[in-house]
Design a protein around this motif. Sequence first.
Motif, mmCIF file in Angstrom:
data_model
loop_
_atom_site.group_PDB
_atom_site.id
_atom_site.type_symbol
_atom_site.label_atom_id
_atom_site.label_comp_id
_atom_site.label_asym_id
_atom_site.label_seq_id
_atom_site.Cartn_x
_atom_site.Cartn_y
_atom_site.Cartn_z
ATOM 1 N N UNK A 1 47.180 54.354 65.182
ATOM 2 C CA UNK A 1 46.447 53.626 64.146
ATOM 3 C C UNK A 1 47.056 53.905 62.775
ATOM 4 N N UNK A 2 47.443 55.134 62.517
ATOM 5 C CA UNK A 2 48.060 55.480 61.232
ATOM 6 C C UNK A 2 49.359 54.697 61.030
ATOM 7 N N UNK A 3 50.172 54.586 62.075
ATOM 8 C CA UNK A 3 51.428 53.819 61.966
ATOM 9 C C UNK A 3 51.139 52.341 61.726
ATOM 10 N N UNK A 4 50.182 51.792 62.464
ATOM 11 C CA UNK A 4 49.870 50.374 62.308
ATOM 12 C C UNK A 4 49.187 50.101 60.973
ATOM 13 N N UNK A 5 48.424 51.076 60.456
ATOM 14 C CA UNK A 5 47.856 50.954 59.100
ATOM 15 C C UNK A 5 48.971 50.778 58.080
ATOM 16 N N UNK A 6 50.027 51.559 58.243
ATOM 17 C CA UNK A 6 51.166 51.480 57.323
ATOM 18 C C UNK A 6 51.776 50.078 57.354
ATOM 19 N N UNK A 7 51.950 49.525 58.545
ATOM 20 C CA UNK A 7 52.512 48.179 58.670
ATOM 21 C C UNK A 7 51.605 47.154 58.009
ATOM 22 N N UNK A 8 50.311 47.268 58.257
ATOM 23 C CA UNK A 8 49.343 46.329 57.695
ATOM 24 C C UNK A 8 49.328 46.412 56.168
ATOM 25 N N UNK A 9 49.432 47.623 55.626
ATOM 26 C CA UNK A 9 49.440 47.776 54.169
ATOM 27 C C UNK A 9 50.710 47.189 53.550
#
Length: 162
Positions: free
Chosen positions: A60-68
Amino acid sequence: MSAVLDDLFDRLRAATSPVEIEALQDAIWQHWLSTGQQHLDKALEAGMRALQAEDYTAAIAEFNQIIQLAPQLAEGWNKRATAYYLRGEYRAALSDIAAALQREPRHFGALWGQFRILEHLGETRRALAILNRLDAICSGFYGLRELQLTFRERLGENDAID
């Protein structure tokens, strides 16, 4: 949306052979999984490795980065939805699936995930509606007709599917 992706979806819609459907799906996934930006591709790969390792918080932390960094990329939302789903957070997963579908309405991976969650939640009518959306993308998806029939029967809609 790219012309290449549009062509792949046109071909998928017409495909009937399971081998052809799988090849077209793989080509579409490759398109979705390649952002063209090295730092985003690395974050996507790291998130997928974390998913495989069942480290959903890291994923989730990695995908949060992509989304941001690139909120327009449907795959960031879709992958985070997968992590939420695997963690049992169905409402968060559905929210991210909606965001992914807003960016790519033909995202069959997000639609399958949405279907499975709705099925799990007992939302039969909404689940059938998702199956019908998948049918519009590719009526030859493996098992799709049988699932549509099963869900129509659950709803008392015994009419045959064309």
